[in-house]
Enzyme design. Structure first.
Site, PDB file in Angstrom:
ATOM      1  N   SER A  98      43.318  38.696  38.872  1.00 33.09           N
ATOM      2  CA  SER A  98      44.305  38.152  39.802  1.00 33.09           C
ATOM      3  C   SER A  98      45.570  37.730  39.053  1.00 33.09           C
ATOM      4  O   SER A  98      46.167  38.538  38.344  1.00 33.09           O
ATOM      5  CB  SER A  98      43.676  37.006  40.591  1.00 33.09           C
ATOM      6  OG  SER A  98      44.461  36.645  41.697  1.00 33.09           O
ATOM      7  N   ASP A 218      39.816  43.217  50.455  1.00 33.30           N
ATOM      8  CA  ASP A 218      40.248  42.029  49.722  1.00 33.30           C
ATOM      9  C   ASP A 218      41.317  41.310  50.541  1.00 33.30           C
ATOM     10  O   ASP A 218      42.405  41.845  50.771  1.00 33.30           O
ATOM     11  CB  ASP A 218      40.794  42.444  48.355  1.00 33.30           C
ATOM     12  CG  ASP A 218      41.157  41.264  47.461  1.00 33.30           C
ATOM     13  OD1 ASP A 218      41.253  40.125  47.965  1.00 33.30           O
ATOM     14  OD2 ASP A 218      41.359  41.486  46.249  1.00 33.30           O
ATOM     15  N   HIS A 246      37.622  38.998  46.461  1.00 28.73           N
ATOM     16  CA  HIS A 246      38.659  39.032  45.426  1.00 28.73           C
ATOM     17  C   HIS A 246      38.094  38.834  44.020  1.00 28.73           C
ATOM     18  O   HIS A 246      38.851  38.785  43.065  1.00 28.73           O
ATOM     19  CB  HIS A 246      39.695  37.947  45.734  1.00 28.73           C
ATOM     20  CG  HIS A 246      40.946  38.012  44.931  1.00 28.73           C
ATOM     21  ND1 HIS A 246      41.754  39.143  44.876  1.00 28.73           N
ATOM     22  CD2 HIS A 246      41.557  37.088  44.135  1.00 28.73           C
ATOM     23  CE1 HIS A 246      42.798  38.905  44.096  1.00 28.73           C
ATOM     24  NE2 HIS A 246      42.697  37.669  43.635  1.00 28.73           N
TER      25      HIS A 246
END
Length: 271
Positions: A98, A218, A246
């Site tokens: 991320s 996601d 995620h």
């Protein structure tokens, strides 16, 4: 002046395993190094694995939090740079998740010889939509609402957001506990940096080959974001995982490990 020991203490650096290749894992927002617990020990069976915590999370030195240093993602990248230098990493593999991918990009651009290749798990260079040409997954009102909830009802935000990140209730509860253990001042500012930053201009400058692992479903970084990253990194390999959420390294760790191992077996000149 930072010494190797002080840098490692500040970020609670942990090393596992032995092997000719080093993997350094860079956490996403709200996570500490335990988020890699389903993949790191297995990879440490034949690799040298490096884990760390951001200041403000996990067992990092909370007293090291400086709002000026951590007023931008550059401050977190600076920590990563200092860790790489303290450990004298050479040709390491940077595995980011991320916003940790963005932190990793900033560090890799500063120290290109320290990192041989990159692995990005659910990356997002910008979470905000930028019409008409870019879809990040969130409108500004969404992010403002998320940040307002975080300030007004932190526990409610943690429960809600953990359910967006991980769809399996047991895993979401564990992530919720991690969110609740964060230094709230640091977490609030890091959230702003995560969801309002824009690293798109840096993607074409990355020279290391990169594996992009994207979840098919996601809510945080939709597939169109992963495809954007693939298209704008000069040397990328894109893999769409049949996974929801995620954090596939938590929900689908064996598939993530298999993809990483396959990528690492590929000679650099073929990437």
């Amino acid at each position: 002046m930072n010494t190797s020991a002080s840098v490692q203490l500040r970020n609670n650096v942990t090393t596992l395993g032995y092997g000719p290749r080093t993997l350094i894992f860079v956490n996403g927002f709200g996570c500490d190094q335990t988020i890699w617990r389903f993949v790191a020990p297995s990879l440490a069976s034949d690799h040298h694995v490096v884990l760390f915590d951001y200041v403000g999370s996990g067992r990092a030195d909370a007293s090291a939090y400086d709002p000026r240093r951590y007023g931008s993602l550059d401050g977190y990248a600076r920590d990563l740079v200092e860790i790489a230098e303290a450990l004298d990493l050479r040709d390491a593999v940077l595995v980011g998740h991320s916003v940790g991918c963005t932190v990793g990009i900033y560090a890799a651009l500063q120290l290109p010889k320290r990192f041989e290749r990159l692995v990005f798990v659910c990356p997002s260079p910008r979470f905000l939509d930028d019409p008409p040409d870019y879809v990040g997954g969130f409108q500004r009102s969404d992010i403002e609402g998320l940040l307002e909830l975080m300030d007004r009802n932190y526990l409610g935000w943690a429960e809600s957001f953990s359910g967006m990140v991980l769809k399996e209730p047991g895993l979401a509860r564990e992530l919720n506990d991690t969110f609740c253990s964060l230094d709230r001042r640091a977490a609030s500012r890091f959230a702003e940096l995560t969801f309002l930053s824009d690293a798109r201009a840096y993607l074409p400058r990355v020279r290391q080959p990169c594996l992009v692992l994207q979840c098919a479903r996601d809510d945080i970084a939709p597939t169109v974001v992963g495809e954007y990253v693939r298209e704008h990194l000069p040397r990328s390999k894109y893999v769409l995982l049949d996974a929801e959420g995620h954090c596939p390294h938590v929900s689908h760790p064996r598939e993530v490990e298999a993809r990483v191992r396959e990528y690492l077996r590929t000679p650099l000149e073929e990437l």
